[in-house]
Design a protein around this motif. Structure first.
Motif, PDB file in Angstrom:
ATOM      1  N   ILE A 133       0.858  -1.194   0.000  1.00  0.00           N
ATOM      2  CA  ILE A 133       0.000   0.000   0.000  1.00  0.00           C
ATOM      3  C   ILE A 133       0.890   1.238   0.000  1.00  0.00           C
ATOM      4  CG2 ILE A 133      -1.863   1.210   1.199  1.00  0.00           C
ATOM      5  CD1 ILE A 133      -2.373  -1.436   2.711  1.00  0.00           C
ATOM      6  N   SER A 183      -1.586   6.487   1.307  1.00  0.00           N
ATOM      7  CA  SER A 183      -2.960   5.992   1.257  1.00  0.00           C
ATOM      8  C   SER A 183      -3.380   5.263   2.523  1.00  0.00           C
ATOM      9  CB  SER A 183      -3.131   5.048   0.058  1.00  0.00           C
ATOM     10  OG  SER A 183      -2.905   5.730  -1.156  1.00  0.00           O
ATOM     11  N   ARG A 192      -6.158   6.672   4.818  1.00  0.00           N
ATOM     12  CA  ARG A 192      -7.490   6.812   4.231  1.00  0.00           C
ATOM     13  C   ARG A 192      -8.089   5.483   3.783  1.00  0.00           C
ATOM     14  NH1 ARG A 192      -8.054  11.304  -0.141  1.00  0.00           N
ATOM     15  NH2 ARG A 192     -10.224  10.862   0.437  1.00  0.00           N
ATOM     16  N   LEU A 193      -7.417   4.382   4.084  1.00  0.00           N
ATOM     17  CA  LEU A 193      -7.873   3.089   3.573  1.00  0.00           C
ATOM     18  C   LEU A 193      -9.286   2.744   4.009  1.00  0.00           C
ATOM     19  CD1 LEU A 193      -4.818   0.667   3.831  1.00  0.00           C
ATOM     20  CD2 LEU A 193      -6.014   1.405   1.773  1.00  0.00           C
ATOM     21  N   TYR A 204     -13.007   4.959  -0.802  1.00  0.00           N
ATOM     22  CA  TYR A 204     -11.609   5.260  -1.115  1.00  0.00           C
ATOM     23  C   TYR A 204     -10.958   4.022  -1.719  1.00  0.00           C
ATOM     24  CZ  TYR A 204      -6.773   6.676  -0.825  1.00  0.00           C
ATOM     25  OH  TYR A 204      -5.478   6.975  -1.147  1.00  0.00           O
ATOM     26  N   VAL A 223      -7.177   2.696  -3.528  1.00  0.00           N
ATOM     27  CA  VAL A 223      -5.788   2.987  -3.885  1.00  0.00           C
ATOM     28  C   VAL A 223      -5.644   3.010  -5.392  1.00  0.00           C
ATOM     29  CG1 VAL A 223      -3.401   2.202  -3.713  1.00  0.00           C
ATOM     30  CG2 VAL A 223      -4.938   1.981  -1.739  1.00  0.00           C
TER      31      VAL A 223
END
Length: 589
Positions: A525, A529, A532-533, A538, A540
């Motif tokens: 990841i 990001s 905000r996962l 949301y 990626v």
């Protein structure tokens, strides 16, 4: 220097005694002296008249006048002086006959003038001859109706001095004795009089310090008793008013402390006089607020301009502003001027922190935009392919039509999944939502979900392994919801892992919690990001996620379920740089 009331009272008694005693002393001294002198004058005048009669009988014997003066002086025990009508001394009981010519003329003596003019004359004056005060009395000597001379008797006033000294001693002794008695009685009386006053002063002092429970005795049947009654009533009223004020102040403090809105009060010069705790938290200031100008709290132009505008125009003002404290905050403010008959006295401002409302509004707006975007694509696809089928594609190309129907089915399933996820989130955010809590085995739940996901993993050549199966670990949770969490995490791991790799599920003891982790060997990841996962919609990699059929709500649902169970969920990249690990915790049973 402080003088007590008791000693002032004593001094007043003594002063009264001194004034009265002094007045009596001077009055008696003057009155008795005048009375004695008047008596001496009368006696001396009587003796002088008697001497005049004797001289009138012996008139014409001028040669015997000096001897006659001496014999009269011995008879009346006074100095006798016989004068001719022109004031020449013709005989004196204390001057020899051969020295009479040395005496000065007595015609101008006041007693002689009085005798010649009105028949008698008296005077008191200092005698230069005898060198002390003398009392003089003079009467004319008449013979056959004519005045042949004047006889004068003189009496020294030295006896008056001795009488006066005796009087002074008597009065002084009486005054001293009275002073001593007055001192004793004034001390006793002042103690008796000042004792109630001291008691009143003591209790009044305690009242002044805030102790209004003390009461004065009311047994005095005088003005002090009336004062005690009045002070007791005053103390009772003050105690009642203080209790009410304290209650009102406590209630006001409770209201101000319980207010979620920040409150600030300033005087007309802009100096802060009152704030509540919410204001301190809002502006991140906790000390040195009171008695400081508003510009020391915040130099935000909108804040200062609003205060100046209300102070200048004397009208209430409602506006919004954004401040940095240091994070950005949105405030809805209400300014009201404090006015009375003397004009502008200050400003009251109420600050509503609408940062969360603004954030929720942004989230709502983003949510609507995201949902609209997520719905628009499958709906557009379904609409387009449906129109193609209706245009005769089914007859013209059955194989192509079957492909279109499959596409429509896939997007319909995607829409159904999106709607189901939205309904799940809405259900969990409802205040009436509750879990079916029961004691469940972590080992059994993990194995069950891994079995369900095995076919999906096998299709990509991915092997799912369960490390540290957590035998004996039990938690109180909703079985179905925990399975949903594990399904979402394993589904994401399978989606974003390349083929022919492995995914491991571990269960560990973490103090009061059980920690479950899903570790993949995918691409990992991006660090930016990770925070905000777990936000709704949301992604990626948005394009890849949609191609995989994801709704963008799976991790948001995972977060809600775990948090409602009292646990936490997080994601991190693996230390070896390959793949990522998603973990969550649940409380032990």
């Amino acid at each position: 220097m402080r003088i007590s009331f008791r000693y002032k009272l004593m001094l007043s008694y003594l002063l009264i005694l001194l004034v009265m005693g002094g007045s009596v002393f001077f009055y008696l001294n003057r009155t008795l002296e005048s009375s004695i002198i008047a008596t001496l004058k009368d006696n001396l005048l009587s003796q002088t008249r008697l001497a005049s009669l004797m001289l009138s009988r012996d008139a014409g014997k001028q040669s015997d006048i000096p001897a006659l003066a001496v014999s009269l002086g011995k008879a009346v025990t006074a100095r006798v002086t016989i004068l001719a009508t022109d004031g020449t001394v013709t005989g004196d009981s204390e001057v020899r006959a051969d020295q009479l010519h040395e005496l000065e003329n007595h015609i101008n003596r006041p007693e002689v003038q009085g005798a010649l003019q009105s028949g008698y004359g008296t005077s008191v004056r200092y005698s230069a001859t005898l060198r002390h005060d003398m009392l003089y009395a003079a009467v004319p000597v008449t013979h056959e109706g004519r005045i042949d001379g004047v006889v004068r008797l003189a009496l020294p006033l030295s006896s008056l001095v001795s009488v006066r000294s005796g009087l002074h001693r008597t009065l002084g002794t009486a005054l001293l004795f009275s002073f001593i008695l007055t001192l004793i009685f004034s001390y006793i009386l002042s103690r008796l009089t000042s004792r109630p006053l001291q008691q009143i002063a003591s209790i009044a002092s305690e009242m002044g310090k805030g102790n209004f429970n003390r009461r004065l005795p009311t047994g005095w049947h005088d003005e002090l008793g009336d004062l005690a009654v009045i002070m007791n009533e005053m103390a009772e009223k003050l105690d009642d008013q203080l209790s009410r004020l304290t209650s009102e102040r406590n209630r006001l403090d409770a209201i101000l402390s319980g207010m979620g809105e920040g409150l600030m009060v300033t005087d007309k010069s802009g100096t802060i006089t009152l704030v509540n705790p919410a204001f301190c938290r809002l502006f991140k200031v906790y000390e040195g607020i009171i008695d400081n100008p508003i510009s020391n709290i915040s130099r935000h132009p909108a804040l200062l301009e609003s205060h100046d505008q209300v102070s200048r125009e004397k009208y209430e003002l409602i506006n919004e502003m954004t401040i940095q404290t240091p994070e950005e905050k949105f405030l809805f403010t209400h300014w009201v001027p404090l006015l009375d008959e003397n004009g502008m006295q200050g400003v009251v401002a109420v600050f509503h922190d609408v940062t969360d409302l603004k954030r929720l509004e942004n989230i709502r707006r983003d949510f609507v935009a995201n949902v609209s975007h997520e719905l628009r694509t499958p709906v557009s696809v379904i609409k387009g392919y449906s129109e193609a089928l209706l245009d005769g594609l089914i007859k013209e190309s059955p194989d192509k039509a079957a492909e279109f129907v499959q596409i429509i089915l896939n997007h319909s399933e995607r829409l159904a999944a999106l709607v189901n996820d939205l309904l799940s989130l809405s259900e969990m955010e409802s205040p009436d939502f509750s879990f079916d809590m029961q004691s469940i085995s972590i080992e059994g739940t993990v194995n069950k979900v891994c079995s369900l996901m095995k076919n999906r993993a096998d299709s990509k050549g991915i092997r799912i392994s369960v490390a540290e199966p957590g035998k004996g670990f039990t938690v109180v949770a909703d079985q179905g919801r925990i399975e949903q969490v594990l399904v979402n995490l394993l589904d994401n791991a399978i989606k974003y892992s390349p083929g022919k790799c492995s995914i491991s599920v571990t269960t560990e003891d973490d103090d009061e919690f059980i920690r479950v982790s899903v570790k993949d060997t995918g691409s990992g990841i991006p660090p930016a990001s990770i925070p905000r996962l777990f936000e709704r919609f949301y992604r990626v990699d948005a394009g890849r996620s949609r191609n995989e059929g994801g709704t963008g709500l799976g991790l948001a649902i995972v977060k809600h379920i775990i948090q409602l169970h009292g646990g936490t969920v997080w994601a991190e990249n693996n230390r070896d740089g390959v793949g990522a690990t998603f973990s969550f915790t649940l409380k032990k049973d």
